[in-house]
Design a protein around this motif. Sequence first.
Motif, PDB file in Angstrom:
ATOM      1  N   ARG A 198      64.251  32.673 -20.848  1.00 48.18           N
ATOM      2  CA  ARG A 198      64.158  31.475 -20.006  1.00 48.18           C
ATOM      3  C   ARG A 198      65.232  30.465 -20.401  1.00 48.18           C
ATOM      4  NH1 ARG A 198      59.201  29.130 -21.369  1.00 48.18           N
ATOM      5  NH2 ARG A 198      60.377  27.894 -22.832  1.00 48.18           N
TER       6      ARG A 198
ATOM      7  N   GLU B 149      60.877  26.969  -8.276  1.00 43.77           N
ATOM      8  CA  GLU B 149      59.442  26.800  -8.528  1.00 43.77           C
ATOM      9  C   GLU B 149      58.590  27.783  -7.710  1.00 43.77           C
ATOM     10  OE1 GLU B 149      57.834  24.672 -10.615  1.00 43.77           O
ATOM     11  OE2 GLU B 149      59.716  23.925 -11.408  1.00 43.77           O
TER      12      GLU B 149
ATOM     13  N   ARG C  61      59.328  33.525 -11.689  1.00 40.21           N
ATOM     14  CA  ARG C  61      59.376  32.436 -12.670  1.00 40.21           C
ATOM     15  C   ARG C  61      58.212  32.504 -13.658  1.00 40.21           C
ATOM     16  NH1 ARG C  61      61.753  27.034 -12.832  1.00 40.21           N
ATOM     17  NH2 ARG C  61      60.481  25.806 -14.244  1.00 40.21           N
ATOM     18  N   GLN C  62      57.033  32.896 -13.188  1.00 40.78           N
ATOM     19  CA  GLN C  62      55.877  32.975 -14.089  1.00 40.78           C
ATOM     20  C   GLN C  62      56.091  34.014 -15.191  1.00 40.78           C
ATOM     21  OE1 GLN C  62      52.585  33.937 -11.581  1.00 40.78           O
ATOM     22  NE2 GLN C  62      53.296  36.011 -11.166  1.00 40.78           N
TER      23      GLN C  62
ATOM     24  N   PRO D 123      60.459  32.974 -23.781  1.00 41.72           N
ATOM     25  CA  PRO D 123      61.178  31.704 -23.906  1.00 41.72           C
ATOM     26  C   PRO D 123      62.680  31.850 -24.158  1.00 41.72           C
ATOM     27  CG  PRO D 123      59.319  31.788 -25.434  1.00 41.72           C
ATOM     28  CD  PRO D 123      59.388  33.102 -24.752  1.00 41.72           C
TER      29      PRO D 123
ATOM     30  N   GLU E  40      58.467  32.658 -17.912  1.00 35.01           N
ATOM     31  CA  GLU E  40      57.808  31.749 -18.852  1.00 35.01           C
ATOM     32  C   GLU E  40      57.250  32.496 -20.067  1.00 35.01           C
ATOM     33  OE1 GLU E  40      57.801  28.434 -18.652  1.00 35.01           O
ATOM     34  OE2 GLU E  40      58.940  28.545 -16.787  1.00 35.01           O
TER      35      GLU E  40
END
Length: 159
Positions: free
Chosen positions: A38, A23, A28-29, A35, A32
Amino acid sequence: MYGGLCALAEFDRTELKQWVIDEGCSFRQYLELCPDVREIVGDFYCSRYPSCLKTLAKLSEELVYDLHLSAHVELLQEKIRSRALIQYTSAYLKLDLVLMAEAFNTDLIALEAEVAKLIMGGAVAMRIDSEKKHLVAKKEALRAMTFGKSMGAGEEAVK
């Protein structure tokens, strides 16, 4: 997309969690925004290899047309698959190659060839029992690996 695929090809499980999935990490951003990648990273980390490799194959069909990545798609796919095989075998002392072939959506002969290549490269410390169609861990390698892990834990404790 590039970062996620390269991370899968090069990072071990701990690095993948630390630099891509956690997190608090800044990457990580960006993950996103893509998809499919991810999903591939999540499936890989959670050891859902059939789903991961299936989505990767579907994505690779599109990546062949990518200006920068097209020349590297096949190599990336091979490295990610090898990482998945290494990670899958690391948890077991003995594996049934028939079940493993089903898990990786491949035939037994192709899987044996892939695993043999990893064994010869030193990435997997196992041997192939061709008669029983099993992969069996080498005892010396397990002992050395356990000793190495305990030494690493001791050094970490000292730090």
